[in-house]
Design a protein around this motif. Sequence first.
Motif, PDB file in Angstrom:
ATOM      1  N   LYS A 264       0.724  -1.239  -0.074  1.00  0.00           N
ATOM      2  CA  LYS A 264      -0.139   0.046  -0.042  1.00  0.00           C
ATOM      3  C   LYS A 264       0.776   1.346   0.069  1.00  0.00           C
ATOM      4  O   LYS A 264       0.544   2.116  -0.792  1.00  0.00           O
ATOM      5  N   LYS A 267       2.009   2.072  -3.279  1.00  0.00           N
ATOM      6  CA  LYS A 267       0.776   2.209  -4.020  1.00  0.00           C
ATOM      7  C   LYS A 267       0.421   1.101  -5.059  1.00  0.00           C
ATOM      8  O   LYS A 267       0.109   1.218  -6.192  1.00  0.00           O
ATOM      9  N   PHE A 269      -1.689  -1.265  -5.160  1.00  0.00           N
ATOM     10  CA  PHE A 269      -3.167  -1.464  -4.190  1.00  0.00           C
ATOM     11  C   PHE A 269      -3.757  -2.867  -4.705  1.00  0.00           C
ATOM     12  O   PHE A 269      -4.283  -3.634  -3.816  1.00  0.00           O
ATOM     13  N   GLY A 270      -3.417  -3.277  -6.017  1.00  0.00           N
ATOM     14  CA  GLY A 270      -3.791  -4.646  -6.128  1.00  0.00           C
ATOM     15  C   GLY A 270      -3.263  -5.690  -5.534  1.00  0.00           C
ATOM     16  O   GLY A 270      -3.529  -6.649  -4.973  1.00  0.00           O
ATOM     17  N   ALA A 310      -9.686  -1.773   1.789  1.00  0.00           N
ATOM     18  CA  ALA A 310      -8.600  -1.981   0.383  1.00  0.00           C
ATOM     19  C   ALA A 310      -9.527  -2.186  -0.692  1.00  0.00           C
ATOM     20  O   ALA A 310      -9.151  -1.602  -1.675  1.00  0.00           O
ATOM     21  N   LYS A 311     -10.496  -3.086  -0.714  1.00  0.00           N
ATOM     22  CA  LYS A 311     -11.205  -3.096  -1.730  1.00  0.00           C
ATOM     23  C   LYS A 311     -12.342  -2.183  -2.100  1.00  0.00           C
ATOM     24  O   LYS A 311     -12.511  -1.723  -3.257  1.00  0.00           O
ATOM     25  N   ASP A 313     -11.650   0.985  -1.479  1.00  0.00           N
ATOM     26  CA  ASP A 313     -10.627   2.300  -2.065  1.00  0.00           C
ATOM     27  C   ASP A 313     -10.267   1.719  -3.419  1.00  0.00           C
ATOM     28  O   ASP A 313     -10.506   2.624  -4.383  1.00  0.00           O
ATOM     29  N   ASN A 314      -9.853   0.573  -3.864  1.00  0.00           N
ATOM     30  CA  ASN A 314      -9.517   0.102  -5.088  1.00  0.00           C
ATOM     31  C   ASN A 314     -10.733   0.179  -6.101  1.00  0.00           C
ATOM     32  O   ASN A 314     -10.556   0.492  -7.274  1.00  0.00           O
ATOM     33  N   ASP A 315     -12.048  -0.258  -5.651  1.00  0.00           N
ATOM     34  CA  ASP A 315     -13.191  -0.229  -6.327  1.00  0.00           C
ATOM     35  C   ASP A 315     -13.606   1.216  -6.895  1.00  0.00           C
ATOM     36  O   ASP A 315     -14.020   1.407  -8.100  1.00  0.00           O
ATOM     37  N   TYR A 318      -8.948   3.419  -7.230  1.00  0.00           N
ATOM     38  CA  TYR A 318      -7.673   3.243  -7.957  1.00  0.00           C
ATOM     39  C   TYR A 318      -7.975   2.440  -9.074  1.00  0.00           C
ATOM     40  O   TYR A 318      -7.175   2.351 -10.052  1.00  0.00           O
ATOM     41  N   HIS A 319      -8.651   1.179  -9.199  1.00  0.00           N
ATOM     42  CA  HIS A 319      -9.048   0.358  -9.797  1.00  0.00           C
ATOM     43  C   HIS A 319      -7.706  -0.606 -10.243  1.00  0.00           C
ATOM     44  O   HIS A 319      -7.309  -0.734 -11.603  1.00  0.00           O
ATOM     45  N   ASP A 320      -7.000  -0.755  -9.456  1.00  0.00           N
ATOM     46  CA  ASP A 320      -5.652  -1.368  -9.777  1.00  0.00           C
ATOM     47  C   ASP A 320      -6.141  -3.026 -10.122  1.00  0.00           C
ATOM     48  O   ASP A 320      -6.910  -3.610  -9.208  1.00  0.00           O
TER      49      ASP A 320
END
Length: 897
Positions: A264, A267, A269-270, A310-311, A313-315, A318-320
């Motif tokens: 994290k 960065k 994130f995935g 984390a999911k 924030d990514n969803d 970030y979309h990583d």
Amino acid sequence: MATFISVPLKKSSEVELVKPLSKFITATYPAGEEQGEYIRAVEELNKLRKNALGRPLDKHESSLEIVLRYYDQLCAVEPKFPFSENQLCLTFTWKDAFDKGSLFGGSVKLALASLGYEKTCVLFNAAALASQIAAEQNLDNDEGLKNAAKFYQLASGAFGHIKDTVLTALNREPTMDISPETVGTLKLIMLAQAQEVFFLKATSDRMKDAVIAKLANQAADFYGEACKQCQYKDNLPKEVLSVLAAKHTIMQANAELHQSVVSKQKKHFGEEIARLQRSAELVKTVASGYDEYVSVKDLSEKINRALTAAKKDNDFIYHDRVPEVKDLEQIGKAALVKATTITPPLSQKFADLFEKMVPMVVQQSMSIYSQRKAETVNRLVGTMREATNLCNGVLASLNLPAALEDLSGDSIPQSIAEKARAVVQLGGLQSIEQLIRDLPELLTRNREILDESLKMLDDEETTDNELRTKFNQRWNRTPSGDLYKSLRTEGAKYGGVLDQAVQADQVVRDRYTTHCDMIALLCKPENELNAAIPSANPTKTLQGSEVVNVLRSQLAQLDAMKKERETVEEEVKAVTFDMSTSFLTALSQDGAINEEQLSLSKLDQLYGAYNQRVQATLRTQEELLGQVQTSHQEFSSLKQSNTEANQREEVLKKLASAHDSYVEISNNLREGTKFYNDLTEILLKFQNKCSDIVFARKTERDELLKDLQQSIAREPSAPSFNVPAYQSTPAAPAGVPTPAPRTVFQPQQPQAKTQPPARPPPPCVTPQAASTPPVNAPITGPPNSNPPPVAPPTQAQGPPYPSYQGYPGYFQMPGYNPYAYGQYNMPNMPNMPSMPNMPSMPNMPSMPNMPNMPNMPYIPYQQTPGQGGYPAAPPPGQPYHGYPQQPPQQQPYYPQQ
């Protein structure tokens, strides 16, 4: 999550240390202050063992200090006593810490006469106690974490030391708990737990997540190695494997969790989500499979919260891309722990109780040095005495100095008179004869001691061989024949010494017999001695001649030489030197002692000058004797030779020779007496050595016999076997319920007899007829799966029998067992009402055409005490109303399940 594995302590039986060690000290060291100090030290050692092993120990560092001090003392005392099966034999008995022993997989307890075994078990207890103390620490503060890590590393080092040394220390198969495989696994477990403590310390100190992840991954690796080692071996309790597997997985989960924070921060994130998902899966595995050993509730909630955030924030931000677990980079490892090196002393304030006692290797070197010294002294003294005897023999053969003193021809020469007085002062014949009579008694005493000692060894070895033949491989102790080799060699050496002594005694007796008459003559009064010597013509003309003066001068030189030899002999015997300092210095510098080089060098330094003086006297004697012989020839030619003179000279020669022989025989007999007395002390020590080892072997034998008897008692009395298929219960057809077993334990029924006991009327068929119908008997009614009736047990077993669904009309009667040997036709009992309204089973057809079974005798019925009759019983050969019948069985007499 903080579940730590601690090891139980081994238990030891009490051992008698004071008597055997004190006995060895008394036999080895002279009486005095030093000996008393060593005996007091033995008593302190015994108290120390009782404190370390003979009472329950608190899980505190002070208790560990006691155990470590005893271990240090064992290490210090080992080189100072000859601990072995055939010398100082102490048998130590220890039980398996995990109590998993069996006849073929190690013993529950093991008794060995080995101090190395005692050291190994004591060190095991020190490691086990260290693990228990570490497990008791408060891990919420730095002090507790520090102590836990220290004690786990100490335990790991101790277990590792045992793994490296146990087979050498024992020279046989150890118990399962101290086997190299087990202690190797325990070493890894303790190291893993120490690494976990460092992980907890790093977590509490909020160190960088990258560092914490490496620490956790290293701990997981340690736990994984330990888990692999004990996964396929039954050497530790089963729950240990479960805890190790759980901890391995948990530490992997922690490593992934902290590495996700690193991802994290970078960065990625995935990758963060992938690691959190992996961590969640690992924790879920632990929660589903090992929840009874460890709790991961808090860790699971922490991971799930992080994963959810984390999911989210990514969803939304970030979309990583979330990578696969296999594509993730491996987490590094950081090992901060190391097994403590075991180098005595381990205790903080150790003081050797036997500090002044020299090690056994030094004692052995001192013993060999003493033998070399005695051989050197005996060689020098023997050389001088042999030369003196040769000189006396030559002078006696020449009748010197008596020939020079006997110039008158009718008086006793002065030298002969002095020799006669010397013989009388030494005790004369009576003294020698008493010494000769004492020798056989001393010899017999030594023979008896030696024979009795060897007989003890023979008897014990015979018993050991008989038991070895009886128990074969189970009799797994050292054979007595191998153990007694050194003792038998020593006994054979003593036997050879006695044989040589017997031969020497015979030589002395023969010499005494030869000179007995002349010695007796020397013991007579002077007038009788003078009368026994023949008279001769006077040779006063030679008085004052030059040849007489030369002979007297030469004889005086020989006398001076003899006196010098006596002085040298006294000085040689008085030489002393303590070699222990030299040997101790060599041992401390080189770790070993080259005894031969050190001893020979020192002996040459001490006795080299004396050896040169002895050789000088030998050369002087040879020259003087040559001169004396030449002068005597000239003297003899001047003397008037006649028969009387020759007879007188011959008698004087024999008297002089008898004196010399008397002195030599007397010395030989006194030396022989001293030899036998000294040998008696040596043989008594040998006998004590044999007695001690035989007693220790007997104790070990009794202990082993007891263990074997217990092992044999635990074995099954008969081999197991598979039940044949024809004796098995047939499977029940579908749709028909199977009755539950009627008793908790169903005893096996006896085989059917050809003539069963008679029963009172009404008649009934035999059990065989009831279960196996005749070949020609027709079978009516549909088959069913109900079990056939069997004989009732002698007493009602289990709970009251329930009624079963699908069997209308069947009612349980108190005390009645339907599994009887036949279908009884019982009369109505007066106190038992009949059941006129008994409903019939609509689906079960009646059997009106069931014929009576032919050729079956009527059996009188014997009513069971306390059992009432069954009302409305059907006629003989007819089934009970409403109770379905079982198809014919081949073997109806075995209990049906």
